[in-house]
Design an enzyme around this catalytic site. Structure first.
Site, PDB file in Angstrom:
ATOM      1  N   LYS A  99      -0.601  -7.396  -1.332  1.00  0.00           N
ATOM      2  CA  LYS A  99      -0.275  -8.576  -0.002  1.00  0.00           C
ATOM      3  C   LYS A  99      -1.133  -9.536   0.347  1.00  0.00           C
ATOM      4  CE  LYS A  99      -1.512  -4.117   1.634  1.00  0.00           C
ATOM      5  NZ  LYS A  99      -0.841  -2.737   1.704  1.00  0.00           N
ATOM      6  N   GLU A 123       8.451  -8.671  -3.302  1.00  0.00           N
ATOM      7  CA  GLU A 123       9.394  -7.851  -2.268  1.00  0.00           C
ATOM      8  C   GLU A 123       8.678  -6.528  -2.026  1.00  0.00           C
ATOM      9  OE1 GLU A 123      13.083  -8.348  -1.007  1.00  0.00           O
ATOM     10  OE2 GLU A 123      11.859  -6.656   0.263  1.00  0.00           O
ATOM     11  N   VAL A 126       5.366  -6.658   2.083  1.00  0.00           N
ATOM     12  CA  VAL A 126       5.561  -6.673   3.181  1.00  0.00           C
ATOM     13  C   VAL A 126       7.126  -5.041   3.388  1.00  0.00           C
ATOM     14  CG1 VAL A 126       6.622  -7.616   5.201  1.00  0.00           C
ATOM     15  CG2 VAL A 126       5.346  -9.027   3.558  1.00  0.00           C
ATOM     16  N   GLY A 181      -4.335  12.673   3.252  1.00  0.00           N
ATOM     17  CA  GLY A 181      -3.985  11.589   2.508  1.00  0.00           C
ATOM     18  C   GLY A 181      -3.128  10.272   2.773  1.00  0.00           C
ATOM     19  N   LYS A 199       0.521  -8.871   6.340  1.00  0.00           N
ATOM     20  CA  LYS A 199       2.415  -8.581   6.277  1.00  0.00           C
ATOM     21  C   LYS A 199       3.050  -9.942   6.734  1.00  0.00           C
ATOM     22  CE  LYS A 199       2.182  -3.904   4.637  1.00  0.00           C
ATOM     23  NZ  LYS A 199       1.481  -2.739   4.839  1.00  0.00           N
TER      24      LYS A 199
HETATM   25  N1  HSE Z   1      -1.818   0.612   4.367  1.00  0.00           N
HETATM   26  C1  HSE Z   1      -0.376   0.755   4.277  1.00  0.00           C
HETATM   27  C2  HSE Z   1      -0.171   1.556   5.334  1.00  0.00           C
HETATM   28  C3  HSE Z   1       0.216   1.203   2.908  1.00  0.00           C
HETATM   29  O1  HSE Z   1      -0.343   2.649   5.662  1.00  0.00           O
HETATM   30  O2  HSE Z   1       0.984   1.192   5.950  1.00  0.00           O
HETATM   31  C4  HSE Z   1       1.156   0.374   2.747  1.00  0.00           C
HETATM   32  O3  HSE Z   1       0.968  -1.463   2.179  1.00  0.00           O
END
Ligand code: HSE
Length: 399
Positions: A99, A123, A126, A181, A199
Site C-alpha cells: 500500500k 488488489e 487495501v 502477534g 488505504k
Molecule cells: N497492519 C495492517 C493491519 C496489515 O493491521 O491491517 C494489513 O495491511
C-alpha cells in the site's frame, strides 16, 4: 508462465503456498501453468524448497525475458518502487500487496503499465483478501461514488474490540496484541492511523480517478481512546471504531482517518476483531459492503495470486485503471461537517447546551464528569466553540 516473487516474508511465502496448493485450479483459470522461477530476498532459507530458486540480485530477474509477471511483496517504497518501475518498463506485469508503494506512486505506475501494454495490479493493497480494488474499478463504474467508509486496519480493530469487551485501556490491550502477534513491535503505522490513511487514499484515488496525496488527509489514531470512552459508547448502544472515510458533496471531496462513535444500526458496527469491512455508497447502487480478512498470510496472498491470474489471462492487453496523476484537492478539514461526542468536567454540564445548542447528554456514571453529543457542525465551528469549555477531557466524532 514464469513469475518471480520479490520478498519472501509473510505475504511472499503465502503467494508461493497458494500457487502450490491451488496449482491445478490456477492453471485452468489462467489458461496456463504458473511457475515461480525466482524468489528474491536478502536472507537464506535453508530447508525451504525456495532455497533452490532464491536470488539476492534483482538484475537476474529484471534481465530474464522468460519472466512475464513479477509479484512485489517487499513492502515500503525503497527499493520496491525502483524494482517495480524497472519491471514495467521492461514489459513485465506487476502484482503487489504494497500500500505504501501504491499510495505514493500508483498513478505513475499505472501510466507506465499502459504505455508498455502490461498490467499493474494491486488488489491486496487495501483490505487484504477482501475484493475492493477490482469492484471499485470495474463493478461500480456506472455510479458516482458518494461515500466510502472503511475499517481498514485489522490491528486497531482488534485493539478497539478488545477494549470494548474487556473494559481495558489502550496500553494494556496493545501489549496483549503484540504478544499475540496482531500488532508489530513498533505499532506506530497502525495505531496512529498511517496505514489506514494510505488505504483510504488509494480507494479515494480510484473512486474519483485522480491522485489523492495521503499527506492531505487528516489522520488521527486510537492512542487517546480510553476505557472510559467505551463506558459512554456502551450507554449510547454504540461501538468505537477507527474509520477511513471519504465523501463527495457537490464538487468537494472530504477525507479523513479518525476514531468514530458508531451506532448499532450502522453497517460497520459489528465488524470486530482483526476483520476489515468497507462500505461504499453509489448514487445509483446505494450502499454495498465488503467484509473479510483484511490481513494475514493466505487471505492477502489469495488476492495477490488472483491478480497474477488476471495478469496471465490479459497478456498483451492492458486492463485500464482510471487513476490519473492529476491531483485531487481534498477540501480542508475545517469545512467538513461532523457530530462530536465530548467529555468535560461535571461542573460544565450546564454550559454545554449554551455553547453547542441542542446537545444529547450521556450519563455513563463516571464521577466528576459528563458526556454529550453535539449537533452536526463544521469542524472549524466545533474547534472555535469547544474553546469555551475549560475542562475538556476528550472528543470523538460520531457517525
Ligand atoms: N497492519 C495492517 C493491519 C496489515 O493491521 O491491517 C494489513 O495491511
Amino acid at each position: 508462465m514464469k513469475i518471480a516473487v520479490l520478498g519472501y516474508g509473510t505475504i511472499g511465502s503465502g503467494v508461493v503456498e497458494v500457487l502450490n496448493i491451488n496449482a491445478g485450479k490456477i492453471a485452468r483459470r489462467s489458461g496456463e501453468t504458473v511457475e515461480v522461477k525466482y524468489v528474491l530476498d536478502l536472507r537464506e532459507f535453508p530447508g525451504d524448497p525456495v532455497q533452490d530458486i532464491l536470488v539476492h540480485d534483482y538484475s537476474v530477474i529484471a534481465e530474464d525475458d522468460e519472466i512475464g509477471v513479477i509479484v512485489e511483496t517487499m513492502g515500503g517504497t525503497k527499493p520496491a518502487y525502483d524494482f517495480v518501475k524497472t519491471a514495467l518498463l521492461s514489459g513485465k506485469s506487476v502484482c503487489t500487496s504494497n500500500k505504501e508503494l501504491v499510495a505514493a506512486h500508483g498513478a505513475e505506475l499505472i501510466q507506465i503499465a499502459k504505455e508498455k501494454n502490461v498490467n499493474f495490479f494491486f488488489e491486496a493493497s487495501v483490505g487484504g483478501g477482501i475484493p475492493i480494488i477490482r469492484p471499485i474499478n470495474q463493478c461500480i463504474t456506472a455510479d458516482e461514488i458518494q461515500e466510502i467508509n472503511g475499517i481498514l486496519n485489522g490491528t486497531t480493530n482488534f485493539i478497539l474490540t478488545k477494549m470494548a469487551e474487556d473494559g481495558a485501556d489502550f496500553g494494556d490491550v496493545l501489549k496483549e496484541a503484540q504478544e499475540l502477534g496482531y500488532a508489530e513491535k513498533d505499532p506506530t503505522a497502525d495505531v496512529e492511523g498511517y496505514d489506514a490513511c494510505r488505504k483510504i487514499a488509494i480507494l479515494t484515488s480510484l473512486a474519483y480517478g485522480k491522485q489523492v496525496d495521503y499527506e492531505d488527509i487528516y489522520t488521527e489514531g486510537i492512542t487517546k481512546i480510553t476505557a472510559a470512552d467505551f463506558k459512554y459508547a456502551e450507554k449510547m448502544n454504540a461501538a468505537i471504531k477507527i474509520f477511513g472515510t471519504s465523501k463527495k458533496i457537490g464538487d468537494h471531496v472530504y477525507a479523513m482517518v479518525a476514531p468514530q462513535v458508531v451506532g448499532h444500526d450502522h453497517p460497520l458496527y459489528s465488524v470486530n476483531g482483526v476483520f476489515n469491512a468497507i462500505s461504499v455508497t453509489g448514487n445509483m447502487l446505494g450502499d454495498v459492503m465488503f467484509y473479510g480478512a483484511g490481513a494475514g498470510k493466505l487471505p492477502t496472498a489469495s488476492a495477490v495470486v488472483a491478480d497474477v491470474v488476471a495478469a496471465v489471462k490479459h497478456q498483451g492487453e492492458h486492463v485500464p485503471i482510471t487513476w490519473s496523476s492529476d491531483k485531487l484537492d481534498i477540501t480542508p478539514l475545517d469545512e467538513m461537517e461532523n457530530r462530536f461526542f465530548v467529555r468535560v468536567g461535571g461542573e460544565e454540564r450546564e454550559k454545554a447546551a449554551g455553547v453547542f445548542g441542542e446537545v444529547q447528554m450521556i450519563d455513563a456514571g463516571i464521577a466528576g464528569e459528563c458526556g454529550f453529543v453535539t449537533p452536526v457542525m463544521k469542524e472549524k465551528e466545533f474547534s472555535e466553540k469547544v474553546k469555551a469549555l475549560d475542562t475538556l477531557i476528550t472528543r470523538i466524532r460520531v457517525q
